[in-house]
Enzyme design. Structure first.
Site, PDB file in Angstrom:
ATOM      1  N   ASP A 216      26.041 -45.506  91.595  1.00  0.00           N
ATOM      2  CA  ASP A 216      25.035 -46.378  92.194  1.00  0.00           C
ATOM      3  C   ASP A 216      24.859 -47.651  91.358  1.00  0.00           C
ATOM      4  O   ASP A 216      24.792 -47.590  90.126  1.00  0.00           O
ATOM      5  CB  ASP A 216      23.705 -45.597  92.227  1.00  0.00           C
ATOM      6  N   GLU A 265      39.977 -35.913  81.568  1.00  0.00           N
ATOM      7  CA  GLU A 265      40.083 -34.656  80.800  1.00  0.00           C
ATOM      8  C   GLU A 265      40.031 -33.439  81.716  1.00  0.00           C
ATOM      9  O   GLU A 265      40.405 -32.348  81.323  1.00  0.00           O
ATOM     10  CB  GLU A 265      38.903 -34.524  79.825  1.00  0.00           C
TER      11      GLU A 265
END
Ligand code: GLC
Length: 549
Positions: A216, A265
């Site tokens: 956002d 990751e």
């Protein structure tokens, strides 16, 4: 009447490498999607119960607007606890069950992340207020003394995007910055604790199994040094494209580089999509460089009229801007902040994306259906907003007393029409809230929505719902629709777009007259009836057709 001449099988699988590059992502606005506990407000249980509907619709992923613990000053975009679910939406157990069920169905889940500001009830902000001026906790937000003899004037001349000053004075005399409502204080992203906290929040949700984040106000996190006055510069409309000292500062990119490392990751290609309003598409492309976020919303496309010249220009511009950074283009026609495209296209062009009049509904729907087929034929990823598959219009006549959008109360009519696209969606022909839930609906639904319900449209070959289902089925069966980073434009009369992608041709007649064109091959799908006569095809006004060549 929709034409569906093929019924291809679902052949794409959401675990395939690069799944997000051409994904169709469906936005769920949780309070208005489905109410599982009968309190008149949508919730996670409601979403979970309806996942099979979304699977059957044929989307790849679901983006959920915020469901976190929040006082709801801005419908959940004011987060009090980023690791908790608001009780009105359910619990973390519900979120866990939703993610698991979605994955079992082959749907991805993207959650909303609100890093620019917290709620004023966030623990950090409450403590910062309590501890007073000079407290180190105040440095996590933007607290400043005021100007004027007694500090009675705001620290600078910025205005809130929802109207009124962007600063509110606390009881102890200091002021704090809020680009949105006063209940949404802006974080100070130069403070290491803020950056650490959000890295930890990312991991929390990645560990929960989410497939990505919608970020956002991704362009707002860093403010220009010294928070300079705007001077004579025009103040903002809701998220405009102007250069501002609080938007699109170069410093935001270091944040996204650090987030990308975390996303990478995790297994399974977790992604992030930026809500970034920037002055140009080239500036938007900066957010999706290879070591930053994966996608950015294409608001230039959302703002484009149903006009062949303008559409072609924005499509070319978008593809040209994304190609050098290797990110997929994205396309979007509606979301929870703008008037639905069925209503935008029902009104004259040039009125912007906040429209107050219903316009010519039939024309709007006809164009909306055509616009959707054009969008779904473009290379890259497409975003759908709940209810557009039903052809829902905006509700333009909501009485003032039921409105909840904070901008309605602060902006004195400048914006504040976002409630019209947030009305709960109709599932059934009968029932107190057309199947939304057993306990009514937090915004009133028009009577005409019975005929637009999922139940009314299912199985009706002319319905907008069946058009979306067919379009998404074709897109899944023919990967060339979303693949790549270019379109080939074929010659076409004025007002008509003809684009080729491999063995696929899309024709969009944006004019109000039928056109006779070559029959490019086998007609796959059309937004209204196309007549084929030998080598020629008559494509009606405001119609898009898909061909296999
Ligand atoms: C984004 C959201 C909007 C919200 C604002 C403040 O623009 O899409 O709904 O009001 O941010 O968080």
């Amino acid at each position: 009447m929709t034409q569906h001449l093929t019924a291809p099988a679902h052949t794409r699988d959401s675990t395939r490498p690069g799944w997000w590059r051409d994904a169709v992502i469906y936005q769920v606005y949780p309070r208005s999607f489905a109410d599982g506990n009968g309190d008149g407000m949508g919730d996670l249980k409601g979403v979970r119960d309806r996942l099979p509907y979304l699977k059957d619709l044929g989307v790849d992923a679901v983006w959920l607007s915020p469901f976190y613990a929040s006082p709801q000053a801005d419908a959940g975009y004011d987060v009090a606890d980023y690791r908790a679910i608001d009780p009105m939406f359910g619990s973390l157990l519900d979120a866990d069950a939703l993610i698991r069920d979605a994955h079992a169905l082959g749907l991805r889940i993207i959650v909303d992340l609100v890093p620019n500001h917290s709620s004023d009830r966030h623990e950090w902000f409450k403590r910062a207020l309590r501890e007073g001026p000079g407290s180190p906790l105040r440095a996590r937000y933007h607290f400043r003394p005021g100007k004027g003899k007694n500090g009675e004037l705001p620290p600078n001349d910025w205005e809130s995007i929802f109207g009124g000053p962007a600063w509110t004075r606390t009881e102890d005399g200091e002021w704090y910055l809020h680009l949105f409502a006063p209940e949404q204080p802006d974080f100070n992203w130069e403070h290491p604790a803020v950056a650490d906290e959000f890295r930890s929040i990312l991991r929390f949700w990645l560990d929960m199994g989410v497939d990505g984040f919608r970020v956002d106000v991704a362009h707002g996190l860093i403010k220009a040094d010294g928070l300079p006055d705007l001077g004579g510069h025009d103040q903002l409309k809701l998220l405009g494209n102007d250069v501002m000292p609080f938007f699109d500062q170069d410093g935001v990119h270091a944040i996204y580089r650090s987030w990308r490392k975390i996303l990478d990751e995790y297994p399974g290609e977790r992604i992030a999509v930026a809500e970034a309003w920037t002055p140009t598409v080239e500036r938007t492309a900066n957010y999706v460089r290879p070591d930053e976020l994966h996608q950015a919303f294409n608001f230039q496309y959302l703002g484009t009229a149903w006009d062949a010249v303008e559409l072609r220009a924005v499509i070319d511009l978008s593809l040209d801007a994304m190609r050098p950074v290797g990110a997929p283009a994205t396309w979007v026609l509606s979301n929870h902040d703008v008037t639905r495209h069925a209503t935008r296209f029902a009104n004259p062009a040039g009125l912007g994306t906040q429209i107050r009049t219903a316009g010519d509904r039939e024309l709007g729907l006809r164009r909306a259906r055509a616009a959707t087929l054009l969008m779904l034929a473009l290379p890259g990823s497409a975003y759908l907003y709940q209810g557009e598959e039903l052809g829902l219009p905006d509700v333009t006549d909501l009485p003032d007393e039921v409105r909840q959008d904070p901008s309605f109360f602060r902006a004195a009519g400048q914006d504040g029409f976002r409630d019209g696209c947030r009305v709960p969606i109709p599932w059934t022909v009968d029932g107190p809230s057309y199947g939304f839930g057993s306990g009514g609906s937090w915004l009133p639904q028009p009577d005409s929505w019975a005929a637009l319900s999922v139940e009314a449209q299912t199985g009706d070959p002319g319905s907008t719902l069946e058009l979306y289902r067919s379009a998404l089925a074709v897109r899944r069966a023919r990967p060339e629709l979303g693949a790549g980073d270019a379109v080939e434009w074929l010659d076409a009369p004025d007002g008509v777009l003809v684009l080729r992608r491999g063995g696929f041709v899309c024709v969009a007649n944006t004019t109000s007259e039928p056109v006779t064109l070559p029959a490019y091959g086998q007609l796959l799908l059309a937004s209204s009836t196309v007549r084929v006569d030998g080598d020629a095809a008559e494509v009606p006004a405001d119609t898009t057709a898909w061909w296999a060549v």
